[in-house]
Design an enzyme around this catalytic site. Structure first.
Site, PDB file in Angstrom:
ATOM      1  N   GLY A  19      80.093  31.165  70.560  1.00  0.00           N
ATOM      2  CA  GLY A  19      79.674  32.429  71.277  1.00  0.00           C
ATOM      3  C   GLY A  19      78.232  31.997  72.169  1.00  0.00           C
ATOM      4  CG  ASP A  20      74.399  31.422  70.737  1.00  0.00           C
ATOM      5  OD1 ASP A  20      75.001  32.475  70.377  1.00  0.00           O
ATOM      6  OD2 ASP A  20      73.414  31.015  70.156  1.00  0.00           O
ATOM      7  CE1 TYR A 201      82.536  34.650  63.493  1.00  0.00           C
ATOM      8  CE2 TYR A 201      82.545  36.869  63.493  1.00  0.00           C
ATOM      9  CZ  TYR A 201      82.111  35.776  64.133  1.00  0.00           C
ATOM     10  OH  TYR A 201      81.047  35.946  65.175  1.00  0.00           O
ATOM     11  NE  ARG A 279      84.617  33.696  66.099  1.00  0.00           N
ATOM     12  CZ  ARG A 279      85.121  32.391  65.594  1.00  0.00           C
ATOM     13  NH1 ARG A 279      85.875  32.236  64.773  1.00  0.00           N
ATOM     14  NH2 ARG A 279      84.401  31.270  65.964  1.00  0.00           N
ATOM     15  CD  GLU A 281      76.490  38.614  73.148  1.00  0.00           C
ATOM     16  OE1 GLU A 281      75.963  38.730  74.187  1.00  0.00           O
ATOM     17  OE2 GLU A 281      75.669  38.638  72.039  1.00  0.00           O
ATOM     18  CG  ASP A 282      82.500  35.019  75.856  1.00  0.00           C
ATOM     19  OD1 ASP A 282      81.883  35.536  76.774  1.00  0.00           O
ATOM     20  OD2 ASP A 282      83.411  34.499  75.616  1.00  0.00           O
TER      21      ASP A 282
END
Length: 431
Positions: A19-20, A201, A279, A281-282
């Site tokens: 994600g990050d 998830y 799922r 953020e991205d």
């Protein structure tokens, strides 16, 4: 204002799988390509990053990927090198800058524009803190908080300038869609098949959803990326493991595993599907930009702290939907996220499904008006005496959901893209 290309350093630690780094990589490419910035992306885990960018060599300390320089962020941060501090320094998601770099920032004249790119939130409080400074306790530096969001007075979401034309061209071209399925090794679906992507998830209701697809009267093709939801799917299929070889059919459900793919291919998967489960953020943002209905699995937190965030996102996303469609989507999102009090399966959904059909006179009756470019979803199989499961109840509003997904794109674009908003702010601070 600087006349040369603005130099920007983005620092990112890989924490929650992809994600990050997914967000940081998209931002780096957009600032370089759309705004002409000179961007260095510092990443601590190049092996994970390489799964998103297959041309990356995890063994190199320094390399160029397209228009972006990628540096391995490792300890010690420098080995006798002279630190070159950028005009704009972005720490992605409060990752904490290296002390040596931070000290050099304070010595730079002029000091750089220092931005903390925070996680996306749809909650109202974000607008009150967006673009607010926070003085460093010891050094003569201000850190500016930049909050992505879905509403006005936030940083918006990452929307590259070429996205709309690429997406619309793909979605109007059946040959491109077929080529994608061929490249993934997936048999081309029939015209009556509902195609969904299932990226989630671990989830206790996966089996319930798969059972509803299996027992339905129309075929469903589920494209499931190998990952955290895989063991749940494997248990339903009664197979030993979920890997890229999985190609299983149960009743009217076909489950096809897909490998981890790069950003551009994942976008095409979202564009090619009739509905997407995403799922984090991205993929949450990319699903919205795909102009397809979607279901979000928000990252679960203790004491259900994530549920107000889920409701805030729903409040934005459903603003243009008919009331019944908005309610059905909210019920499904909460059921998918295990919310206490959410409708809990076919028995709990039965009366609600009958009530909606009675009010509209036919399935989806008040939700007509599909955009001509939107792919219609397969009609549900709800008839007299048929229990309406969560999926069938949701699909009664398929036309409204498909139309609303495309209308939502205009709402997001009205707030400006995140990269453009960040670039405008940073450039206004450079003197």
């Amino acid at each position: 204002m600087v006349n040369r290309p603005i130099a920007c350093d983005i620092f990112c630690t890989v924490i929650d799988n992809f994600g990050d780094i997914g967000v940081a990589w998209r931002l780096a490419r957009q600032l370089a390509h759309d705004h002409g910035w000179s961007v260095r992306l510092w990443v601590d885990d190049l092996h994970t990053f390489a799964k998103l960018a297959p041309s990356l060599n995890p063994g190199k300390r320094w390399q160029r990927l397209g228009e972006v320089v990628v540096e391995h962020w490792a300890a010690p941060f420098v080995d006798g090198d002279t630190l070159q501090i950028a005009d704009v320094v972005i720490e992605a998601f409060a990752c904490d800058l290296p002390p040596a770099y931070l000290a050099a920032m304070a010595d730079r004249d002029p000091v750089p524009v220092w931005i903390n790119l925070d996680y996306l939130s749809s909650e109202d409080w974000v607008a009150d803190f967006h673009l607010k400074p926070s003085p460093h306790p010891r050094l003569p530096l201000n850190k500016w908080f930049f909050f992505p969001g879905l509403g006005p007075h936030t940083g918006g979401v990452l929307i590259e300038s070429s996205l709309a034309s690429r997406r619309d061209t793909f979605q109007r071209d059946p040959v491109a869609r077929a080529a994608l399925f061929d490249a993934l090794g997936v048999g081309r679906p029939g015209d009556d098949t509902t195609v969904v992507s299932l990226f989630a998830y671990e989830n206790n209701v996966v089996g319930e959803l798969l059972a509803e697809w299996r027992d339905g009267h129309t075929p469903v093709l589920a494209l499931v990326p190998v990952g955290r939801v895989g063991p749940d799917v494997a248990r339903f299929l009664d197979i030993a493991a979920f890997d890229t070889s999985v190609d299983e059919t149960r009743g009217n459900l076909t489950v096809r595993a897909v490998p981890f793919v790069d950003h551009d291919t994942y976008d095409q998967i979202l564009w090619a599907c009739d509905l997407n489960f995403v799922r984090g953020e991205d993929s949450f943002v990319r699903a919205q930009l795909a102009a397809r209905p979607f279901v979000w699995h928000i990252y679960p937190q203790s004491d259900d702290a994530h549920l107000p965030k889920l409701d805030a996102a729903l409040e934005h996303y459903t603003v243009g939907l008919p009331t019944e469609a908005a309610h059905a989507l909210g019920q499904f999102w909460h059921h998918w996220n295990g919310s206490p009090g959410a409708s809990g399966g076919p028995e709990a959904e039965r009366d609600a499904g009958k009530h909606e059909v009675k009010e509209t006179g036919k399935a989806g009756g008040t939700d007509a008006g599909t955009h001509p470019d939107a792919t219609p979803l397969t009609p549900p199989n709800v008839g007299p005496g048929t229990p309406a499961g969560p999926w069938a109840s949701l699909m009664q509003h398929r036309d409204a959901l498909a139309h609303g997904a495309r209308e939502w794109i205009d709402e997001l674009a009205a707030h400006g893209g995140l990269a453009a908003n960040l670039a405008e702010f940073a450039e206004s601070r450079l003197k």
